[in-house]
Design a protein around this motif. Structure first.
Motif, PDB file in Angstrom:
ATOM      1  N   UNK A 308       0.852  -1.189   0.000  1.00 34.15           N
ATOM      2  CA  UNK A 308       0.000   0.000   0.000  1.00 34.15           C
ATOM      3  C   UNK A 308       0.891   1.243   0.000  1.00 34.15           C
ATOM      4  N   UNK A 309       1.774   1.307  -0.981  1.00 33.60           N
ATOM      5  CA  UNK A 309       2.822   2.319  -1.000  1.00 33.60           C
ATOM      6  C   UNK A 309       2.350   3.738  -0.805  1.00 33.60           C
ATOM      7  N   UNK A 310       1.421   4.195  -1.628  1.00 28.71           N
ATOM      8  CA  UNK A 310       1.015   5.592  -1.586  1.00 28.71           C
ATOM      9  C   UNK A 310       0.345   5.941  -0.260  1.00 28.71           C
ATOM     10  N   UNK A 311      -0.535   5.061   0.234  1.00 27.15           N
ATOM     11  CA  UNK A 311      -1.265   5.346   1.468  1.00 27.15           C
ATOM     12  C   UNK A 311      -0.336   5.385   2.679  1.00 27.15           C
ATOM     13  N   UNK A 312       0.515   4.370   2.813  1.00 28.59           N
ATOM     14  CA  UNK A 312       1.401   4.304   3.971  1.00 28.59           C
ATOM     15  C   UNK A 312       2.439   5.424   3.920  1.00 28.59           C
ATOM     16  N   UNK A 313       2.900   5.735   2.714  1.00 28.69           N
ATOM     17  CA  UNK A 313       3.845   6.851   2.568  1.00 28.69           C
ATOM     18  C   UNK A 313       3.207   8.139   3.068  1.00 28.69           C
ATOM     19  N   UNK A 314       1.915   8.327   2.761  1.00 25.08           N
ATOM     20  CA  UNK A 314       1.221   9.512   3.235  1.00 25.08           C
ATOM     21  C   UNK A 314       1.110   9.559   4.739  1.00 25.08           C
ATOM     22  N   UNK A 315       0.860   8.416   5.375  1.00 30.64           N
ATOM     23  CA  UNK A 315       0.739   8.362   6.834  1.00 30.64           C
ATOM     24  C   UNK A 315       2.072   8.686   7.500  1.00 30.64           C
ATOM     25  N   UNK A 316       3.146   8.051   7.006  1.00 25.91           N
ATOM     26  CA  UNK A 316       4.454   8.240   7.634  1.00 25.91           C
ATOM     27  C   UNK A 316       4.971   9.662   7.456  1.00 25.91           C
ATOM     28  N   UNK A 317       4.761  10.231   6.284  1.00 21.09           N
ATOM     29  CA  UNK A 317       5.244  11.594   6.056  1.00 21.09           C
ATOM     30  C   UNK A 317       4.346  12.640   6.703  1.00 21.09           C
ATOM     31  N   UNK A 318       3.227  12.203   7.295  1.00 22.26           N
ATOM     32  CA  UNK A 318       2.345  13.148   7.989  1.00 22.26           C
ATOM     33  C   UNK A 318       2.923  13.602   9.323  1.00 22.26           C
ATOM     34  N   UNK A 319       3.849  12.830   9.888  1.00 21.66           N
ATOM     35  CA  UNK A 319       4.459  13.209  11.165  1.00 21.66           C
ATOM     36  C   UNK A 319       5.347  14.437  10.971  1.00 21.66           C
ATOM     37  N   UNK A 320       5.307  15.393  11.908  1.00 19.46           N
ATOM     38  CA  UNK A 320       6.191  16.566  11.807  1.00 19.46           C
ATOM     39  C   UNK A 320       7.661  16.148  11.783  1.00 19.46           C
ATOM     40  N   UNK A 321       8.453  16.888  11.042  1.00 21.22           N
ATOM     41  CA  UNK A 321       9.871  16.562  10.918  1.00 21.22           C
ATOM     42  C   UNK A 321      10.554  16.555  12.283  1.00 21.22           C
ATOM     43  N   UNK A 322      10.233  17.515  13.130  1.00 18.04           N
ATOM     44  CA  UNK A 322      10.885  17.603  14.441  1.00 18.04           C
ATOM     45  C   UNK A 322      10.574  16.379  15.304  1.00 18.04           C
ATOM     46  N   UNK A 323       9.368  15.832  15.185  1.00 18.38           N
ATOM     47  CA  UNK A 323       9.023  14.631  15.946  1.00 18.38           C
ATOM     48  C   UNK A 323       9.896  13.457  15.503  1.00 18.38           C
ATOM     49  N   UNK A 324      10.051  13.305  14.193  1.00 17.59           N
ATOM     50  CA  UNK A 324      10.853  12.201  13.658  1.00 17.59           C
ATOM     51  C   UNK A 324      12.312  12.347  14.080  1.00 17.59           C
ATOM     52  N   UNK A 325      12.836  13.568  13.971  1.00 18.75           N
ATOM     53  CA  UNK A 325      14.234  13.815  14.339  1.00 18.75           C
ATOM     54  C   UNK A 325      14.457  13.547  15.820  1.00 18.75           C
ATOM     55  N   UNK A 326      13.521  14.001  16.651  1.00 18.34           N
ATOM     56  CA  UNK A 326      13.672  13.838  18.101  1.00 18.34           C
ATOM     57  C   UNK A 326      13.590  12.369  18.505  1.00 18.34           C
ATOM     58  N   UNK A 327      12.626  11.626  17.985  1.00 11.82           N
ATOM     59  CA  UNK A 327      12.492  10.220  18.369  1.00 11.82           C
ATOM     60  C   UNK A 327      13.683   9.414  17.886  1.00 11.82           C
ATOM     61  N   UNK A 328      14.241   9.784  16.740  1.00 14.42           N
ATOM     62  CA  UNK A 328      15.432   9.088  16.242  1.00 14.42           C
ATOM     63  C   UNK A 328      16.622   9.318  17.169  1.00 14.42           C
ATOM     64  N   UNK A 329      16.859  10.578  17.523  1.00 13.66           N
ATOM     65  CA  UNK A 329      18.001  10.882  18.382  1.00 13.66           C
ATOM     66  C   UNK A 329      17.894  10.238  19.751  1.00 13.66           C
ATOM     67  N   UNK A 330      16.693  10.283  20.344  1.00 11.28           N
ATOM     68  CA  UNK A 330      16.507   9.707  21.677  1.00 11.28           C
ATOM     69  C   UNK A 330      16.604   8.177  21.641  1.00 11.28           C
ATOM     70  N   UNK A 331      16.073   7.552  20.597  1.00  6.41           N
ATOM     71  CA  UNK A 331      16.137   6.096  20.496  1.00  6.41           C
ATOM     72  C   UNK A 331      17.555   5.597  20.272  1.00  6.41           C
ATOM     73  N   UNK A 332      18.423   6.466  19.742  1.00  2.00           N
ATOM     74  CA  UNK A 332      19.792   6.051  19.419  1.00  2.00           C
ATOM     75  C   UNK A 332      20.809   6.441  20.481  1.00  2.00           C
TER      76      UNK A 332
END
Length: 391
Positions: A308-332
């Motif tokens: 479901x490429x287009x749909x899931x891509x839309x869901x994942x890219x819906x997250x704010x960039x800062x949220x993705x960056x922050x969760x990545x840094x904290x998880x690592x």
């Protein structure tokens, strides 16, 4: 399957989702740019997501289930950047690009089947490999705190929840941080889910065309950056986490999968380093023998992305960039600290390891090859010079 369900935990499943979220949102724009530069239609771009999603998902989930160890496979982000740059200046057709994908896949398969790549990795000292991994991951740790400048409230909330979570419920700190960040962004109206529609992706076959120009300008650079900038730190991540795996067989698997899926848009599959560190760390599970479930969860999500490429891509890219960056840094954070500790533990290798770490962290890129490769080169050169005895 029963043993997998018994070993699965909330922290492992969340680690798999965070790995997908970080890996996908941080580089999908580069993949789209490469497809666009090659003149891909919207249907062909969706087919790329189908091929890459299935390739990454199956090559992560199946070996992880078989070996009971977290095998993490991703697309080649620097490879996509090479394609976008070379295609824009070289005027290659999609058919010629697919021919280059096939040639690159054959070279990756050969490097794995002969064991040549693993023999090279065996000669790299563990402190250098650990410093390489720490340098690759540290950029994400830095970006998490830099994100405070653009969204102070969201990132500070996630940081405070992480600190409390590490004290109160360490196994579930990352899932709680992700939930808190998502709730904060939702209350702010920051999740952009409009226009997301559920539909199966239809793969598009492109018959490969083999030309000398595409082989030299696309296939060879794609192979070099995939092995040097992706597979090399990927092996470092595996060994830094304390796992012993059949590296050559896994490399061969990624090459064979790329070969099969190349006509549909899979340009290069390789071992992951960043998302692997998320699924191989203590945040995924306290027991290293059960962390494979995080990789299986990640692989399953990648398969869904493919279908479901287009749909899931839309869901994942819906997250704010800062949220993705922050969760990545904290998880690592745990993986960064572990890599640095292993790198600097041995006084004999300390300076060479530090040079490796700094060069890798610098983001240096020469002749299209990323800083991971040059970090190893600089650290190895330092070891050689320091190992020469004075007369």
């Amino acid at each position: 399957m029963s043993s997998f369900l018994r070993d699965l935990s909330l922290s492992a499943a969340t680690a798999g989702f965070v790995a997908v979220l970080v890996g996908f949102t941080s580089s999908v724009a580069i993949v789209f740019s490469a497809a666009t530069a090659l003149g891909a239609t919207p249907a062909q771009t969706a087919s790329w997501m189908w091929a890459l999603g299935l390739g990454m998902g199956l090559c992560s989930a199946l070996p992880s289930l078989w070996l009971k160890k977290p095998v993490m496979v991703a697309w080649s982000t620097p490879g996509a950047a090479v394609l976008a740059t070379a295609a824009a200046s070289g005027g290659f057709t999609m058919e010629q690009a697919v021919g280059a994908f096939v040639l690159c896949a054959l070279l990756i398969t050969l490097a794995g089947a002969t064991g040549a790549f693993e023999r090279v990795m065996d000669r790299i000292p563990m402190p250098i490999a650990s410093a390489l991994l720490a340098g690759v991951l540290a950029r994400f740790g830095l970006d998490a705190f830099v994100a405070l400048r653009s969204d102070f409230g969201l990132v500070l909330t996630m940081l405070l929840v992480y600190l409390v979570g590490r004290r109160a419920w360490p196994r579930y700190a990352v899932p709680v941080v992700l939930a808190a960040g998502t709730l904060f962004a939702t209350l702010q109206g920051r999740l952009q889910l409009q226009g997301v529609s559920l539909a199966l992706t239809v793969p598009q076959w492109v018959t490969p065309e083999f030309t000398l120009g595409a082989a030299v300008s696309l296939a060879l650079p794609l192979f070099v950056v995939t092995m040097a900038s992706q597979n090399l730190p990927g092996v470092a991540a595996i060994r830094a986490a304390g796992y012993t795996m059949p590296i050559s067989r896994i490399i061969t698997l990624t090459g064979a999968a790329t070969l099969l899926l190349a006509p549909f848009g899979a340009f290069a599959l390789n071992l992951s380093a960043i998302t692997a560190a998320i699924c191989m760390g203590r945040e995924a599970h306290e027991d290293p023998a059960r962390r494979y479930t995080a990789a299986v969860s990640c692989g399953a999500i990648y398969v869904v992305i493919g279908l479901f490429g287009a749909a899931v891509a839309g869901v994942l890219t819906a997250f704010p960039r800062e949220l993705v960056v922050a969760i990545a840094g904290l998880a690592l954070l745990g993986s960064i600290g572990g890599g640095l500790a292993a790198a600097l533990k041995d006084e004999h290798h300390r300076e060479a390891a530090l040079i490796t770490f700094l060069v890798t962290l610098s983001g240096l890129s020469l002749w299209g090859i990323g800083s991971a490769f040059w970090g190893v080169v600089a650290g190895t050169l330092a070891l050689i010079v320091q190992g020469v005895r004075r007369p």
